[in-house]
Design a protein around this motif. Sequence first.
Motif, mmCIF file in Angstrom:
data_model
loop_
_atom_site.group_PDB
_atom_site.id
_atom_site.type_symbol
_atom_site.label_atom_id
_atom_site.label_comp_id
_atom_site.label_asym_id
_atom_site.label_seq_id
_atom_site.Cartn_x
_atom_site.Cartn_y
_atom_site.Cartn_z
ATOM 1 N N GLU A 246 37.060 40.376 37.653
ATOM 2 C CA GLU A 246 37.544 41.884 37.543
ATOM 3 C C GLU A 246 37.679 41.901 39.014
ATOM 4 O O GLU A 246 38.187 42.711 39.851
ATOM 5 N N ARG A 247 36.197 41.713 40.238
ATOM 6 C CA ARG A 247 36.054 41.395 41.458
ATOM 7 C C ARG A 247 37.045 40.263 42.052
ATOM 8 O O ARG A 247 37.344 40.632 43.533
ATOM 9 N N LEU A 248 37.840 40.033 41.757
ATOM 10 C CA LEU A 248 39.323 39.392 42.561
ATOM 11 C C LEU A 248 40.434 39.691 42.500
ATOM 12 O O LEU A 248 40.812 39.245 43.126
ATOM 13 N N ALA A 249 39.888 41.180 41.266
ATOM 14 C CA ALA A 249 41.491 41.484 41.319
ATOM 15 C C ALA A 249 42.075 42.592 42.601
ATOM 16 O O ALA A 249 40.297 42.440 43.377
ATOM 17 N N GLU A 250 42.721 42.664 42.901
ATOM 18 C CA GLU A 250 43.855 42.373 44.014
ATOM 19 C C GLU A 250 43.159 44.313 44.452
ATOM 20 O O GLU A 250 43.853 45.055 43.259
ATOM 21 N N GLU A 251 43.400 45.014 45.858
ATOM 22 C CA GLU A 251 42.300 45.894 46.082
ATOM 23 C C GLU A 251 43.709 46.568 46.720
ATOM 24 O O GLU A 251 44.238 45.889 47.362
ATOM 25 N N PRO A 252 44.122 47.456 46.486
ATOM 26 C CA PRO A 252 45.231 48.081 47.904
ATOM 27 C C PRO A 252 43.962 48.536 49.602
ATOM 28 O O PRO A 252 42.590 48.459 49.088
ATOM 29 N N ARG A 253 44.930 47.826 50.101
ATOM 30 C CA ARG A 253 44.127 47.822 51.749
ATOM 31 C C ARG A 253 44.043 49.322 52.282
ATOM 32 O O ARG A 253 44.772 49.662 52.032
ATOM 33 N N PHE A 254 43.140 49.409 53.027
ATOM 34 C CA PHE A 254 43.266 50.774 53.656
ATOM 35 C C PHE A 254 42.325 50.722 54.817
ATOM 36 O O PHE A 254 41.730 50.020 55.118
ATOM 37 N N ARG A 255 42.426 51.835 55.898
ATOM 38 C CA ARG A 255 41.787 51.217 56.775
ATOM 39 C C ARG A 255 40.560 52.401 57.026
ATOM 40 O O ARG A 255 40.694 53.755 56.124
ATOM 41 N N LEU A 256 39.280 52.338 57.095
ATOM 42 C CA LEU A 256 38.545 52.835 57.509
ATOM 43 C C LEU A 256 38.121 54.025 58.478
ATOM 44 O O LEU A 256 37.893 53.150 59.519
ATOM 45 N N VAL A 257 38.463 55.153 57.964
ATOM 46 C CA VAL A 257 38.606 56.260 59.369
ATOM 47 C C VAL A 257 36.950 56.659 60.076
ATOM 48 O O VAL A 257 35.926 56.810 61.026
ATOM 49 N N GLU A 258 36.177 57.038 58.179
ATOM 50 C CA GLU A 258 34.277 57.030 58.533
ATOM 51 C C GLU A 258 33.886 56.864 57.762
ATOM 52 O O GLU A 258 34.219 57.214 56.405
ATOM 53 N N GLU A 259 32.539 56.502 57.431
ATOM 54 C CA GLU A 259 31.617 55.979 56.443
ATOM 55 C C GLU A 259 30.473 57.126 56.556
ATOM 56 O O GLU A 259 30.470 56.639 57.810
ATOM 57 N N ASP A 260 30.009 57.934 55.902
ATOM 58 C CA ASP A 260 28.568 58.654 55.377
ATOM 59 C C ASP A 260 27.195 58.251 53.888
ATOM 60 O O ASP A 260 28.432 58.891 53.136
ATOM 61 N N GLY A 261 27.357 57.292 53.972
ATOM 62 C CA GLY A 261 26.704 56.282 52.969
ATOM 63 C C GLY A 261 27.737 56.452 51.961
ATOM 64 O O GLY A 261 28.361 55.752 52.811
ATOM 65 N N ASP A 262 27.431 57.299 50.331
ATOM 66 C CA ASP A 262 28.611 56.748 49.507
ATOM 67 C C ASP A 262 29.783 57.315 50.046
ATOM 68 O O ASP A 262 30.528 57.221 48.799
ATOM 69 N N ILE A 263 30.347 58.189 50.848
ATOM 70 C CA ILE A 263 31.255 59.118 50.822
ATOM 71 C C ILE A 263 32.161 57.990 52.182
ATOM 72 O O ILE A 263 31.571 57.857 52.994
ATOM 73 N N GLU A 264 33.445 57.647 52.008
ATOM 74 C CA GLU A 264 34.299 57.458 53.146
ATOM 75 C C GLU A 264 35.190 58.079 53.172
ATOM 76 O O GLU A 264 36.035 58.591 51.938
ATOM 77 N N LEU A 265 36.290 58.219 54.523
ATOM 78 C CA LEU A 265 37.127 58.538 54.712
ATOM 79 C C LEU A 265 38.145 58.261 55.025
ATOM 80 O O LEU A 265 38.048 56.877 56.301
ATOM 81 N N ARG A 266 39.154 57.504 54.155
ATOM 82 C CA ARG A 266 39.920 56.559 54.446
ATOM 83 C C ARG A 266 41.209 56.778 54.657
ATOM 84 O O ARG A 266 41.982 57.820 54.390
ATOM 85 N N ASP A 267 42.536 55.999 55.961
ATOM 86 C CA ASP A 267 43.784 55.919 55.394
ATOM 87 C C ASP A 267 44.431 55.384 55.022
ATOM 88 O O ASP A 267 44.379 53.874 54.635
ATOM 89 N N TYR A 268 45.329 55.221 53.580
ATOM 90 C CA TYR A 268 46.804 54.824 53.070
ATOM 91 C C TYR A 268 47.525 54.390 53.258
ATOM 92 O O TYR A 268 48.647 55.164 53.750
ATOM 93 N N PRO A 269 48.098 53.098 53.607
ATOM 94 C CA PRO A 269 50.099 53.124 53.425
ATOM 95 C C PRO A 269 50.300 53.554 52.248
ATOM 96 O O PRO A 269 49.918 53.799 51.236
ATOM 97 N N ARG B 14 32.345 50.585 39.508
ATOM 98 C CA ARG B 14 32.151 50.592 40.454
ATOM 99 C C ARG B 14 33.194 51.642 40.191
ATOM 100 O O ARG B 14 33.688 51.364 39.601
ATOM 101 N N SER B 15 33.158 53.048 40.521
ATOM 102 C CA SER B 15 33.894 54.005 39.999
ATOM 103 C C SER B 15 33.883 55.388 41.583
ATOM 104 O O SER B 15 32.902 55.220 42.236
ATOM 105 N N GLU B 16 35.319 55.801 41.824
ATOM 106 C CA GLU B 16 34.693 56.638 43.236
ATOM 107 C C GLU B 16 36.149 57.850 42.378
ATOM 108 O O GLU B 16 36.648 58.134 41.129
ATOM 109 N N VAL B 17 35.957 59.330 42.845
ATOM 110 C CA VAL B 17 36.001 60.497 42.594
ATOM 111 C C VAL B 17 37.166 60.799 44.299
ATOM 112 O O VAL B 17 36.541 60.407 45.426
ATOM 113 N N LEU B 18 38.258 60.224 44.696
ATOM 114 C CA LEU B 18 39.006 60.294 45.818
ATOM 115 C C LEU B 18 39.660 61.743 45.450
ATOM 116 O O LEU B 18 40.597 62.664 44.974
ATOM 117 N N ILE B 19 39.840 62.189 46.967
ATOM 118 C CA ILE B 19 40.411 63.806 47.158
ATOM 119 C C ILE B 19 41.800 63.637 48.274
ATOM 120 O O ILE B 19 41.185 63.310 49.502
#
Length: 199
Positions: free
Chosen positions: A31-54, A191-196
């Motif tokens: 599962e760790r080898l599965a492809e994941e969507p690329r994104f640009r990291l805008v900000e990181e604050d601990g477990d929280i990130e602000l990302r730009d997805y194509p 590993r899980s995430e909530v996205l808004i």
Amino acid sequence: MAEQGAKPVWKWVGAGAVLAAAGAVAWYARERLAEEPRFRLVEEDGDIELRDYPALLVAETIAPGTRQPALSEGFRRLAGFIRGGSQREGKIAMTAPVLAAAVPGGWRTRFVMPAARGRASLPAPPSGIAIASLPERRVAAIRFGGVPDDARLAGREAVLRNWMHRRGLIALGDAEHAFYNSPAIPGPLRRSEVLIPTG
């Protein structure tokens, strides 16, 4: 005599546990080898990130009911689609994460298509599955481990919304859940995430 007879039983139980653990480790590595969507990291604050997805291409389906049974049904449908079924175009590689969001009366499940697969290269989806294009978007994300049950998902969403509020970020849509591992993986390794989506 009873103790002597018990030894082979415990021997097999121990061997079964070792095999099960080895299987879980192998599945986790895959599962760790599965492809994941690329994104640009805008900000990181601990477990929280602000990302730009194509823009992303997804296969999606909606199943009625409460979260767990609806997502199980959605996953089953989408897994059948990417495995090829009777389609001549063949299989589609599994990616991560699996995306899920509540909709009126049920839940929507999405598989992100591999970056190398354009819409024209995908087989025609069966009834109940649609191919959709997600536009470029900025997303606030919070990652966490453990079993992603209703309480944990709601708690993480509340933390993320509070973080967004403190920064003046406005939610531009409903929360979406991102699951990177199957239920076969032990909770501490998941590993899980909530996205808004936000502006």
